[in-house]
Design an enzyme around this catalytic site. Structure first.
Site, PDB file in Angstrom:
ATOM      1  N   GLU A   1      -5.124 -10.893  -1.894  1.00  0.00           N
ATOM      2  CA  GLU A   1      -6.024 -10.736  -0.734  1.00  0.00           C
ATOM      3  C   GLU A   1      -7.481 -10.682  -1.160  1.00  0.00           C
ATOM      4  OE1 GLU A   1      -4.858  -7.456   1.809  1.00  0.00           O
ATOM      5  OE2 GLU A   1      -2.735  -7.790   1.452  1.00  0.00           O
TER       6      GLU A   1
ATOM      7  N   GLU B   1       0.803  -1.233   0.000  1.00  0.00           N
ATOM      8  CA  GLU B   1       0.000   0.000   0.000  1.00  0.00           C
ATOM      9  C   GLU B   1       0.833   1.280   0.000  1.00  0.00           C
ATOM     10  OE1 GLU B   1      -2.805  -0.463   3.212  1.00  0.00           O
ATOM     11  OE2 GLU B   1      -3.853  -2.074   2.197  1.00  0.00           O
TER      12      GLU B   1
HETATM   13  C1  XIL Z   1      -5.960  -6.771   8.037  1.00  0.00           C
HETATM   14  C2  XIL Z   1      -6.345  -8.017   8.805  1.00  0.00           C
HETATM   15  O1  XIL Z   1      -7.191  -8.804   8.038  1.00  0.00           O
HETATM   16  C3  XIL Z   1      -7.027  -7.605  10.085  1.00  0.00           C
HETATM   17  O2  XIL Z   1      -7.350  -8.752  10.859  1.00  0.00           O
HETATM   18  C4  XIL Z   1      -6.102  -6.681  10.848  1.00  0.00           C
HETATM   19  O3  XIL Z   1      -6.699  -6.253  12.001  1.00  0.00           O
HETATM   20  C5  XIL Z   1      -5.733  -5.478  10.008  1.00  0.00           C
HETATM   21  O4  XIL Z   1      -5.141  -5.927   8.809  1.00  0.00           O
HETATM   22  N1  XIL Z   1      -4.755  -4.919   3.452  1.00  0.00           N
HETATM   23  C6  XIL Z   1      -3.694  -5.666   3.903  1.00  0.00           C
HETATM   24  C7  XIL Z   1      -3.880  -6.580   5.044  1.00  0.00           C
HETATM   25  O5  XIL Z   1      -2.647  -5.664   3.281  1.00  0.00           O
HETATM   26  O6  XIL Z   1      -2.709  -6.739   5.796  1.00  0.00           O
HETATM   27  C8  XIL Z   1      -5.017  -6.147   5.928  1.00  0.00           C
HETATM   28  O7  XIL Z   1      -5.225  -7.145   6.899  1.00  0.00           O
HETATM   29  C9  XIL Z   1      -6.252  -5.883   5.126  1.00  0.00           C
HETATM   30  C10 XIL Z   1      -6.024  -4.791   4.114  1.00  0.00           C
END
Ligand code: XIL
Length: 352
Positions: free
Chosen positions: A264, A149
């Site tokens: 993701e 990100e």
């Molecule tokens: C999220 C997890 O799913 C949550 O459980 C945690 O509290 C916060 O992070 N983008 C990403 C992930 O790259 O690392 C994030 O994961 C969701 C958004």
């Protein structure tokens, strides 16, 4: 028995038990695209059905939180690999590979890192972290999200990077430095820049793809070791996939010899119809559109969803539904039954 010993034993027992099941990957042709899921460390220990579902469906796993700074770095001089090791053991025992997520991200940073000031101190802290964490799993984790990100929410002109600790102290070169450090620690690893909101129709999505392309091109021009772009794929179900935009983005990456993967995937369904059948169809459609648009230009090297069951998903943290119905963003429902989204993914994975 200490908790850690107990966990090791129960995981070993669990792994043994699931290995008795028909192993999904045994019958699978080797040219398929590997499918995988993010995994929660607590559920992995506590929920037998969860382990079983992972073993049945996945060739890949990635820790949902277990390799982030806030877990791995309780203090400046300590590294805690308990969660990473636990998931890697499960992966090994079940014939899966594990991805690493993530080395550099603005989120999940422990409080002590706010005392890092100045380019030299930041570079030192970054190098120590990346060398140690990637080094710990050298030869055992084949793919890492190096940068997560990095693009600003709404990038404009030269203002296209998100402010974070590293950018503020090291300038935009922090991205290149991170890739170089990761490559030093394990030259064999697929090094990934991972990004969200680059999939759908809309001006912001387009600007975000262009900003990311610019970052990747700059890294390539400088000879930095970057191998792939990760589409996070947290799709907002109410928006269409920008099929042309995604395909041409992937084609431009391919021309630079940069691969893509989906890291993701889930479909955020708070604004989708209440009826579950209807909702599941829209969700599967979005997934198909994204995978098709990518594959039209260059098939992804992997497809991972951000969890495998609606039982364990981050979506309700931000996107609960006004009608009180539960979110259904993932391939299996809360009872581990496959939904159309799983069929859509499997169709793609198989036809690579
Ligand atoms: C999220 C997890 O799913 C949550 O459980 C945690 O509290 C916060 O992070 N983008 C990403 C992930 O790259 O690392 C994030 O994961 C969701 C958004």
């Amino acid at each position: 028995m200490r908790r850690r010993d107990f966990v090791q034993v129960s995981l070993a027992v669990a792994a043994h038990a699931v290995l008795q099941m028909p192993a999904a990957q045994a019958a699978v042709p080797s040219r398929r695209i590997p499918y995988g899921s993010a995994v929660r460390g607590d559920a992995l220990v506590d929920d037998y059905d969860y382990r079983t579902a992972l073993a049945e469906h996945c060739q890949l796993v990635v820790p949902e939180g277990g390799l982030k700074w806030e877990v791995v770095r309780p203090s400046e001089d300590r590294f805690d690999f308990y969660e990473g090791d636990k998931l890697l053991a499960f992966a090994d025992q079940n014939g899966m590979k594990m991805r690493g997520h993530t080395l550099i991200w603005h989120g999940a940073m422990p409080g002590w890192t706010s005392s890092i000031h100045g380019a030299k101190a930041a570079e030192k802290a970054m190098s120590k972290h990346i060398h140690t964490v990637v080094g710990q799993y050298k030869g055992r984790i084949p793919s890492w999200d190096v940068i997560n990100e990095a693009i600003a929410d709404d990038p404009r002109g030269s203002d296209h990077l998100r402010p974070n600790l590293w950018f503020e102290n090291m300038g935009k070169g922090y991205i290149e430095t991170a890739f170089r450090r990761a490559s030093e620690a394990d030259p064999q690893v697929q090094l990934v820049i991972n990004e969200y909101d680059i999939e759908c129709v809309g001006e912001t999505y387009k600007n975000r793809r262009n900003a990311l392309l610019r970052v990747v091109r700059d890294l390539r021009d400088r000879g930095a070791p970057i191998h792939a772009v990760g589409f996070q794929g947290h799709l907002k179900g109410q928006y269409e996939i920008d099929k042309e935009g995604v395909s041409s983005f992937v084609a431009e990456l391919k021309a630079m010899d940069v691969d893509v993967l989906v890291t993701e995937l889930d479909v955020i369904d708070n604004l989708l119809p209440a009826d579950e059948k209807e909702r599941d169809q829209v969700i599967a459609g979005r997934v198909t559109d994204l995978l098709q648009a990518i594959s039209d230009a260059n098939p992804p090297t992997a497809i991972l969803t951000w969890g495998i069951t609606d039982r364990y998903t981050w979506v309700p943290m931000w996107f609960t539904r006004d009608d009180g119905r539960l979110n259904r963003p993932l391939p299996l429902d809360r009872d581990y039954k496959a939904k159309p989204m799983m069929d859509a993914i499997k169709r793609f994975a198989a036809r690579a």
